[in-house]
Design an enzyme around this catalytic site. Structure first.
Site, PDB file in Angstrom:
ATOM      1  N   CYS A   1      19.854  45.046  40.280  1.00  0.00           N
ATOM      2  CA  CYS A   1      20.365  46.329  40.810  1.00  0.00           C
ATOM      3  C   CYS A   1      21.845  46.344  40.502  1.00  0.00           C
ATOM      4  O   CYS A   1      22.686  46.167  41.385  1.00  0.00           O
ATOM      5  CB  CYS A   1      20.093  46.448  42.307  1.00  0.00           C
ATOM      6  SG  CYS A   1      18.346  46.444  42.754  1.00  0.00           S
TER       7      CYS A   1
ATOM      8  N   GLY B   1      30.260  45.171  39.237  1.00  0.00           N
ATOM      9  CA  GLY B   1      31.177  44.104  39.613  1.00  0.00           C
ATOM     10  C   GLY B   1      30.538  42.729  39.513  1.00  0.00           C
ATOM     11  O   GLY B   1      31.135  41.783  38.979  1.00  0.00           O
ATOM     12  N   LYS B   2      29.320  42.605  40.001  1.00  0.00           N
ATOM     13  CA  LYS B   2      28.625  41.323  39.942  1.00  0.00           C
ATOM     14  C   LYS B   2      28.162  41.010  38.515  1.00  0.00           C
ATOM     15  O   LYS B   2      28.152  39.856  38.087  1.00  0.00           O
ATOM     16  CB  LYS B   2      27.446  41.318  40.917  1.00  0.00           C
ATOM     17  CG  LYS B   2      27.872  41.506  42.377  1.00  0.00           C
ATOM     18  CD  LYS B   2      26.669  41.595  43.286  1.00  0.00           C
ATOM     19  CE  LYS B   2      27.095  41.885  44.717  1.00  0.00           C
ATOM     20  NZ  LYS B   2      27.688  43.242  44.863  1.00  0.00           N
TER      21      LYS B   2
ATOM     22  N   ASP C   1      19.292  48.909  36.035  1.00  0.00           N
ATOM     23  CA  ASP C   1      19.482  49.925  37.070  1.00  0.00           C
ATOM     24  C   ASP C   1      18.600  51.119  36.728  1.00  0.00           C
ATOM     25  O   ASP C   1      18.366  51.405  35.548  1.00  0.00           O
ATOM     26  CB  ASP C   1      20.951  50.358  37.171  1.00  0.00           C
ATOM     27  CG  ASP C   1      21.278  50.960  38.533  1.00  0.00           C
ATOM     28  OD1 ASP C   1      21.773  50.222  39.399  1.00  0.00           O
ATOM     29  OD2 ASP C   1      21.020  52.169  38.739  1.00  0.00           O
TER      30      ASP C   1
ATOM     31  N   ALA D   1      24.440  48.363  38.832  1.00  0.00           N
ATOM     32  CA  ALA D   1      25.587  49.273  38.891  1.00  0.00           C
ATOM     33  C   ALA D   1      26.255  49.206  40.272  1.00  0.00           C
ATOM     34  O   ALA D   1      25.572  48.991  41.270  1.00  0.00           O
ATOM     35  CB  ALA D   1      25.117  50.698  38.592  1.00  0.00           C
TER      36      ALA D   1
ATOM     37  N   CYS E   1      24.520  44.215  51.694  1.00  0.00           N
ATOM     38  CA  CYS E   1      25.678  44.457  52.558  1.00  0.00           C
ATOM     39  C   CYS E   1      25.254  44.990  53.921  1.00  0.00           C
ATOM     40  O   CYS E   1      25.858  45.915  54.458  1.00  0.00           O
ATOM     41  CB  CYS E   1      26.687  45.389  51.893  1.00  0.00           C
ATOM     42  SG  CYS E   1      25.999  46.956  51.300  1.00  0.00           S
TER      43      CYS E   1
ATOM     44  N   ASP F   1      20.881  42.081  44.282  1.00  0.00           N
ATOM     45  CA  ASP F   1      21.709  42.680  45.339  1.00  0.00           C
ATOM     46  C   ASP F   1      20.992  43.961  45.737  1.00  0.00           C
ATOM     47  O   ASP F   1      21.167  45.007  45.120  1.00  0.00           O
ATOM     48  CB  ASP F   1      23.121  42.950  44.826  1.00  0.00           C
ATOM     49  CG  ASP F   1      24.051  43.414  45.935  1.00  0.00           C
ATOM     50  OD1 ASP F   1      24.062  42.784  47.005  1.00  0.00           O
ATOM     51  OD2 ASP F   1      24.755  44.424  45.737  1.00  0.00           O
TER      52      ASP F   1
END
Length: 468
Positions: free
Chosen positions: A279, A284-285, A300, A281, A395, A342
């Protein structure tokens, strides 16, 4: 990088801007400066609170709320400041207004409630002249046929608030800024004291953290930043526009909350390995994985989000194979050495930056998203080679989206186990490591310093290994 990070707004810095003429105004009367900004703020607040519409989508400059998109830059910054402030302090604002109004407003006056909330946020917490906030709220009431009969009430209530704001601010400190359903959940999970600290963190200015390619100490010195236990560089509160900072054009760093940088750092050596970011977009990861030397496949289901990811990687001088697909149906030709998942979640860990989450999500959303995450994780495990590893993260602050779900999945997959994180490897974040070796951060972690704000996103992350 999102637009709100490029154009940061802060309390105590906003003045009225000028916009065009609102449709409701008398054609013969000049528009009052700043009126359209307040009208847009009230409309968007209503959508968040009453219809549970996420704020980010309404503030999108291409497809967002039309009233917001028509404003100039200064007015849009003011609207963002009003909305974020109102949502952060909403329980306190509503309690104060209830006291001042006295008799409950009739059911048909919901629109007036949002007008009053927008004005109260300015009077109580923003650097907008009180008389301007009052005058423009009265003008809004007079223009709207639904609220015209309440114009005098609006004037009286807000003028009294202006006179008595010091006492109301003091009295309202005892009121939690977290909705009742979520506060009860936090207390049950973290205890009353930690839950209270999470609420206090919501009121702090959100931070901007950078993940740097190398030399965190050097970049902290150049940018006036602070190196965090994650290796991220935290910028001072007032750093200016992100693209104007040293190192942006050269691709030396990217914006990424300190907590969000943790999952990709839990892998072992990735050099030369095939790794999927399922996942991916905005990327950053993905950038972290590519920087670690992995051959990365970034997946994505949104083509537009993938374009943004590729653009971000181009600026950084990094690369990945972008694949537009729904990961729940994804079946690669060859299994991966490692996978980062994520997963989509309730985002309750991001309330410092996205206070609307507290008003657009509920217990039913957490339960629904936990089921989705479990389904995605079970599929992701089938995409890893024997002897490989998978890092799962999200998160959310809720164990039902983390520890509890992981426990169920591992019970059904005996070849997989948790590879525990060693607290000694994370000085400064030892309290974020669970007894089983998982990561669990909250917005109350990382205390502020004299020059830099504290806090971080709430994140859950765990590394799983497959014994084959």
């Amino acid at each position: 990088m999102s637009d709100d990070r490029k154009h940061r707004t802060h309390p105590k810095r906003h003045r009225d801007g000028r916009g065009g003429k609102p449709a409701e105004a008398d054609a013969n009367m000049p528009e009052k400066p700043g009126l359209r900004a307040r009208q847009a703020a009230a409309k968007i607040l209503a959508a968040v609170v009453d219809r549970r519409t996420p704020l980010d989508g309404m503030l999108d400059l291409e497809n967002g709320n039309p009233a917001y998109r028509q404003l100039n830059d200064a007015d849009r910054a003011l609207v963002r400041a009003i909305l974020n402030t109102a949502l952060r302090h909403l329980p306190r604002i509503e309690a104060i207004l209830d006291t001042l109004v006295g008799t409950p407003l009739p059911d048909g006056a919901r629109a007036l409630h949002h007008v009053l909330t927008v004005a109260a946020a300015q009077i109580l917490y923003l650097d907008v002249p009180d008389h301007s906030a009052v005058d423009l709220a009265v003008e809004q009431a007079q223009i709207d046929p639904r609220n015209r009969r309440f114009a005098s009430l609006t004037n009286a209530v807000l003028r009294r608030l202006s006179r008595e704001k010091a006492s109301h601010l003091t009295a309202s400190r005892a009121i939690s800024v977290i909705p009742g359903w979520f506060e009860a959940r936090l207390v049950a999970i973290y205890g009353k004291e930690h839950a209270a600290r999470i609420g206090e963190a919501l009121l702090e200015t959100s931070t901007i953290d950078l993940t740097v390619k190398s030399d965190p100490q050097g970049w902290a010195a150049r940018l006036g930043g602070l190196v965090l236990p994650t290796g991220s560089v935290r910028l001072p509160t007032a750093s200016g526009a992100i693209p104007a900072l040293e190192g942006f054009d050269a691709g030396e760093w990217w914006v990424q909350d300190a907590a969000a940088s943790i999952p990709a750092k839990l892998f072992g050596d990735l050099a030369g390995k095939r790794v999927a970011d399922l996942c991916a977009a905005p990327g950053g990861k993905t950038a972290q994985l590519a920087l670690a030397g992995a051959d990365v496949t970034a997946l994505d289901q949104s083509g537009n989000r993938l374009k943004r990811l590729v653009g971000n990687l181009d600026r950084l001088g990094l690369s990945a194979t972008a694949v537009e697909a729904n990961m729940a149906d994804y079946k690669p030709a060859e299994l991966f050495d490692a996978i980062l998942l994520d997963a989509p979640c309730s985002s309750t860990g991001t309330i410092r930056r996205h206070p609307d989450v507290l008003w657009t999500k509920g217990p039913e959303d957490i339960e629904k998203l936990a089921r989705l995450q479990e389904r995605l994780l079970r599929h992701a495990l089938t995409l890893v080679k024997p002897g490989g590893e998978l890092v799962f993260s999200n998160c959310s602050l809720d164990p039902s989206e983390g520890e509890e779900m992981i426990s169920r999945v591992l019970a059904d997959n005996p070849t997989w186990r948790i590879a525990p994180v060693d607290p000694a490897d994370w000085p400064g974040l030892e309290t974020a490591i669970t007894p089983l070796g998982e990561f669990r951060t909250t917005p109350a972690m990382l205390p502020p310093t004299a020059t830099h704000a504290g806090g971080m996103d709430g994140f859950y992350a765990v590394r799983l290994t497959n014994g084959g």
